[in-house]
Design an enzyme around this catalytic site. Structure first.
Site, mmCIF file in Angstrom:
data_model
loop_
_atom_site.group_PDB
_atom_site.id
_atom_site.type_symbol
_atom_site.label_atom_id
_atom_site.label_comp_id
_atom_site.label_asym_id
_atom_site.label_seq_id
_atom_site.Cartn_x
_atom_site.Cartn_y
_atom_site.Cartn_z
ATOM 1 N N ASP A 47 -9.621 2.358 -6.747
ATOM 2 C CA ASP A 47 -8.759 1.237 -6.850
ATOM 3 C C ASP A 47 -9.274 0.130 -7.045
ATOM 4 O O ASP A 47 -8.810 -0.854 -7.719
ATOM 5 C CB ASP A 47 -8.146 1.225 -5.497
ATOM 6 N N GLU A 49 -11.840 -0.781 -9.094
ATOM 7 C CA GLU A 49 -11.973 -0.789 -10.285
ATOM 8 C C GLU A 49 -10.561 -1.312 -11.000
ATOM 9 O O GLU A 49 -10.509 -2.177 -12.091
ATOM 10 C CB GLU A 49 -12.665 0.351 -10.723
ATOM 11 N N ASP A 51 -7.989 -2.530 -9.865
ATOM 12 C CA ASP A 51 -7.497 -4.036 -9.452
ATOM 13 C C ASP A 51 -8.331 -4.821 -10.212
ATOM 14 O O ASP A 51 -7.735 -5.906 -10.731
ATOM 15 C CB ASP A 51 -7.671 -4.250 -8.019
ATOM 16 N N SER A 96 5.825 -4.217 -4.773
ATOM 17 C CA SER A 96 4.399 -4.035 -4.492
ATOM 18 C C SER A 96 3.967 -5.221 -3.677
ATOM 19 O O SER A 96 4.739 -6.239 -3.622
ATOM 20 C CB SER A 96 3.694 -3.768 -5.516
ATOM 21 N N LEU A 97 2.754 -5.446 -3.403
ATOM 22 C CA LEU A 97 2.040 -6.469 -2.639
ATOM 23 C C LEU A 97 1.165 -7.255 -3.487
ATOM 24 O O LEU A 97 0.363 -6.329 -4.303
ATOM 25 C CB LEU A 97 1.492 -6.075 -1.528
ATOM 26 N N GLU A 127 -0.867 -5.130 10.095
ATOM 27 C CA GLU A 127 -0.803 -3.771 10.218
ATOM 28 C C GLU A 127 -1.969 -3.076 9.311
ATOM 29 O O GLU A 127 -2.260 -3.690 8.293
ATOM 30 C CB GLU A 127 0.542 -3.143 9.752
ATOM 31 N N LYS A 129 -3.323 -1.213 6.226
ATOM 32 C CA LYS A 129 -2.667 -0.463 4.831
ATOM 33 C C LYS A 129 -3.275 0.909 4.719
ATOM 34 O O LYS A 129 -4.168 1.561 4.672
ATOM 35 C CB LYS A 129 -3.247 -1.370 3.925
ATOM 36 N N ASP A 131 -3.455 4.321 3.137
ATOM 37 C CA ASP A 131 -3.820 4.748 1.892
ATOM 38 C C ASP A 131 -2.894 6.238 1.553
ATOM 39 O O ASP A 131 -3.623 7.297 1.665
ATOM 40 C CB ASP A 131 -5.368 4.928 1.665
ATOM 41 N N ARG A 150 8.194 6.067 -4.744
ATOM 42 C CA ARG A 150 8.490 4.486 -5.369
ATOM 43 C C ARG A 150 8.867 4.443 -6.775
ATOM 44 O O ARG A 150 9.662 3.960 -7.313
ATOM 45 C CB ARG A 150 7.450 3.762 -5.194
ATOM 46 N N GLU A 186 4.884 5.268 4.472
ATOM 47 C CA GLU A 186 3.840 5.708 3.641
ATOM 48 C C GLU A 186 3.451 7.244 4.122
ATOM 49 O O GLU A 186 3.309 7.344 5.284
ATOM 50 C CB GLU A 186 2.472 4.883 3.953
ATOM 51 N N TYR A 238 6.536 1.049 8.128
ATOM 52 C CA TYR A 238 6.217 -0.305 8.019
ATOM 53 C C TYR A 238 7.449 -1.393 7.674
ATOM 54 O O TYR A 238 7.311 -2.400 7.762
ATOM 55 C CB TYR A 238 5.069 -0.476 7.144
ATOM 56 N N LYS A 302 2.029 -10.026 7.159
ATOM 57 C CA LYS A 302 3.328 -10.219 6.943
ATOM 58 C C LYS A 302 3.751 -11.167 7.888
ATOM 59 O O LYS A 302 3.506 -11.249 9.141
ATOM 60 C CB LYS A 302 4.273 -9.054 7.029
ATOM 61 N N LYS A 326 -7.677 -6.272 1.022
ATOM 62 C CA LYS A 326 -8.320 -4.914 0.738
ATOM 63 C C LYS A 326 -9.794 -5.104 1.115
ATOM 64 O O LYS A 326 -10.564 -5.959 0.722
ATOM 65 C CB LYS A 326 -8.154 -4.620 -0.570
ATOM 66 N N CYS A 420 -24.848 26.622 -22.780
ATOM 67 C CA CYS A 420 -24.918 26.746 -21.139
ATOM 68 C C CYS A 420 -26.742 26.364 -21.057
ATOM 69 O O CYS A 420 -27.343 27.224 -21.607
ATOM 70 C CB CYS A 420 -24.399 28.042 -20.578
ATOM 71 N N CYS A 423 -27.795 30.182 -19.689
ATOM 72 C CA CYS A 423 -28.063 31.337 -20.658
ATOM 73 C C CYS A 423 -27.811 31.105 -22.151
ATOM 74 O O CYS A 423 -27.764 32.098 -22.828
ATOM 75 C CB CYS A 423 -27.028 32.338 -20.202
ATOM 76 N N CYS A 438 -19.113 27.636 -19.400
ATOM 77 C CA CYS A 438 -20.013 28.799 -19.843
ATOM 78 C C CYS A 438 -19.088 29.935 -19.816
ATOM 79 O O CYS A 438 -18.609 30.418 -18.861
ATOM 80 C CB CYS A 438 -21.294 28.897 -18.993
ATOM 81 N N CYS A 443 -23.562 35.231 -17.117
ATOM 82 C CA CYS A 443 -24.590 34.137 -17.117
ATOM 83 C C CYS A 443 -25.341 34.423 -15.486
ATOM 84 O O CYS A 443 -24.494 34.403 -14.582
ATOM 85 C CB CYS A 443 -23.804 32.787 -17.198
#
Ligand code: IVH
Length: 678
Positions: A47, A49, A51, A96-97, A127, A129, A131, A150, A186, A238, A302, A326, A420, A423, A438, A443
């Site tokens: 996530d 990455e 974001d 979304s947030l 609260e 979050k 996942d 959603r 959620e 929530y 919130k 986060k 492989c 083998c 393979c 093998c």
């Protein structure tokens, strides 16, 4: 496409044409990850990455507004709905947030609230979050009418049937609760259920889910609620949408309403009215969140009063009165020393990174998964690189990025194998070109993995045949399949290293005893794709013998509980393969049991009782379950109001907690033995 560097932004010095190229690259990459995540229910990047990529695109679009296109991933809230489900339009869009990873930005958020509302103190609720997967559920006249994902924020997939498998979700509300509203929450899979599901999938030769959220998304996407019911999901709520006629004026009042309605709310909730208070809450949550039964990736803050919320309003995507803080996933930097290829039972070749050992989230890590060769190419991972590894929850650590700035030029690129490594057979690529296999059924490494599975505790349970003995047997060409195990004798075994008379004797005895194993164990041990231990049991309960399974049509197979449209053809194909039939014939000649024996009734001491088994006991769970059944008791997979006893061994986990909460009587193994008369 060339791998694009992450976590790097050379924004300041970008020319308009560079910015345009970069924006295009980011958009297509983000679209691809959105599709993977929402449609295929899998994930290639974390996530954080994702974001980081989204933020970079937002920054470019802010600096070069001409580059903003209406279809940019920054302009949408969720993913595309899945084909095959009916669509439901949300009464109020699911937004979304905004999110942040920095405490400073959280303080800035609070300062914005103060400025907009012109007050010092602003009551907020905090609260966890959760996942999981966002869901909107509509109750009408007190009855659960439907529930949807959603989707794109306006319209989602109707997953009502799958949601109804959630035991904690009321299908009818109590009289004292409001009867008409839409409620947001959620859906999640607990860490414990996630671990169990992955264990089962591994046993059935299926890919493991990367994290509980992926397994939740994948489960909600299933079209068959029967399969969904086997993968326990849960839900926390929530928020409310469409509150017409309901007299509540704050998030705190909504928490009370959820309570009255019997809808589960967050397990931890803080009330704070200052920036310091918010920081205190998010730090406390970070300490406590690991002991929550579900995965959390942050805190949601919130503004409490709906009046304040209305005054603050929303942008087109997210409310101004809430923010997600986060937590950074735990990461460490280390050196990639080499890459090994693991060969799996199905021949899949998986790259594994060997690392300089490094301490991460409570343990020393020296191996990490590289997922697949496409991923290596996309991230441009080379041997000798300094890499960042990440571990989220109980997931196997993964290499998430390369520190390219630390390269010396000595690093060696990794080429996907054409043959492989064991083998030397030319490899096969699957249709999507992601899994390299393979294809050679002989093998030696594939043979070893298959044998290890055949003898493992959950299958034929043959002790004395650990990894090293199996390896020796295969390398000495004494064994190439399961039937060969039953041709072993003292003379042949004496050729192996470190095999004394005693070990040989024990092994031959264990093999002899295994011939009496229940035939479901044999079916599981054969390693038919998609057939786990549970499926194998159901097959034998339904068909009574291996021969009956072998001669069943696909349609007849689907009549068996838990055997669906994917598993049935896989079983059918297995039993129509010449080589498999020969193997079966040889196992039959060796004297293995092909017909299910009825459970012998020993006593009725446990008649009328329902049991749940947890933790480590002296025998494996299935054997304990058979003992309970043989004394007239019933065995169930999860603790509920109907559970009479929890049989708890060492290291009992969440089931023990649940049982304690529900006041279910907990029984140790010695107590259990007493109950059944020793
Ligand atoms: S409040 C206007 N509270 O996080 C949206 N969301 O990125 C209000 N989530 O879509 C959302 N736990 O799926 C809220 N306690 C919580 C949450 C939560 C998880 C999810 C939710 C939302 C996403 C926002």
């Amino acid at each position: 496409m060339k791998a694009i560097p992450r976590y790097e932004s050379a924004l300041m010095s970008m020319s308009p044409s560079e910015a345009s190229t970069r924006a295009e690259q980011l958009r297509s990459e983000l679209h691809r990850h959105n599709h993977l995540y929402y449609v295929e229910a899998r994930q290639e990047i974390s996530d954080a990455e994702f974001d980081a990529l989204l933020r970079e695109l937002q920054q470019i679009e802010a600096q070069f507004p001409d580059l903003l296109t209406p279809d940019s991933p920054t302009q949408r809230v969720g993913g595309a709905p899945i084909e095959g489900f009916t669509q439901i339009k949300h009464t109020v869009p699911m937004m979304s947030l905004d999110n942040t990873y920095s405490e400073q930005e959280l303080v800035a958020f609070f300062q914005r609230l103060q400025k907009s509302l012109g007050r010092e103190r602003i009551p907020c609720v905090i609260e966890p979050k959760v996942d999981g997967v966002a869901i909107s559920i509509r109750y009408e006249n007190g009855v659960l009418k439907h529930g949807a994902t959603r989707g794109d924020g306006q319209t989602g997939d109707d997953v009502t049937h799958n949601l109804k498998t959630i035991k904690s979700l009321p299908l009818r509300l109590p009289k004292e609760a409001p009867q008409n509203f839409e409620v947001r929450g959620e859906v999640f899979m607990t860490k414990a259920n996630f671990a169990k599901l992955n264990e089962e999938r591994e046993g059935a030769g299926e890919a493991r889910f990367a994290n509980p959220r992926n397994s939740t998304a994948g489960t909600l996407k299933l079209l068959d609620p029967k399969t969904v019911a086997k993968r326990p999901l849960d839900i926390v709520f929530y928020g409310l949408a469409d509150v017409t006629g309901i007299a509540i004026e704050s998030q705190s009042e909504m928490h009370r309403l959820l309570q009255t309605a019997g809808l589960r709310k967050a397990d931890l909730i803080w009330h704070k009215d200052s920036a310091e208070g918010l920081l205190e809450a998010i730090r406390e949550l970070d300490e406590k969140r690991r002991s929550l039964p579900y995965e959390t990736d942050g805190a949601v803050i919130k503004v409490d009063a709906f009046l304040d919320q209305r005054e603050l309003g929303s942008t087109s995507k997210a409310p101004r009165w809430a923010i997600a803080y986060k937590y950074q996933p735990e990461q460490a930097e280390t050196k990639l020393l080499s890459m090994d290829i693991q060969v799996g039972r199905t021949g899949a070749l998986t790259p594994v990174a060997r690392l300089t050992p490094v301490f991460l989230s409570g343990s020393t890590v020296s191996n990490a998964t590289l997922h697949n060769f496409e991923e290596i190419e996309r991230k441009d991972i080379r041997v000798g690189d300094t890499v960042v590894i990440e571990k989220a929850g109980e997931i196997i650590p993964a290499v998430v990025m390369v520190k390219k700035e630390l390269r010396t030029g000595e690093e060696q690129p990794i080429q996907p194998p054409t043959h492989c490594p064991i083998c030397d057979t030319a490899v096969h690529r699957d249709e999507e070109q992601v899994v390299i296999r393979c294809p050679n059924p002989s093998c030696p490494e594939v043979v070893k993995r298959r044998l290890e599975h055949f003898v493992c505790r959950g299958a034929m349970d043959i002790s004395g045949l650990g990894e090293s003995v199996v390896a020796q047997l295969v390398e000495a060409k004494l064994v190439k399949d399961a039937a060969d195990l039953y041709q072993l004798n003292e003379l042949l075994l004496a050729r192996l290293e470190r095999m004394g008379t005693k070990s040989i004797d024990n092994l031959l005895k264990a093999l002899e005893v295994s011939k009496q194993q229940d035939p479901w164990r044999l079916v599981f041990g054969l390693g038919i794709l998609h057939v786990g231990a549970g499926g194998a049991r159901k097959l034998l309960e339904h068909f009574g013998s291996i021969d009956a399974i072998a001669s069943a049509s696909v349609e007849e197979l689907t009549q068996c509980p838990d055997i669906g449209a994917i598993v049935a053809p896989s079983i059918h194909a297995w039993f129509h393969d010449e080589a498999n039939l020969t193997l079966l014939q040889r196992l039959r000649s060796a004297g293995l049991t092909f017909v299910q024996r009825a459970v012998q009734a020993t006593s009725d001491r446990l008649k009328g009782t329902t049991w749940v088994i947890t933790g480590t006991l002296s025998q494996e769970r299935e054997s304990m379950a058979d003992i309970i059944r043989s004394h007239g008791g019933k065995v169930s997979g999860s603790v509920s109001g109907k559970t009479s006893f929890l049989l708890a061994g060492d290291e009992a986990g969440s089931k023990l907690d649940n049982a304690t909460k529900l006041g279910v009587k907990i029984v140790t193994e010695p107590e259990f033995r007493d109950m059944i008369g020793g």
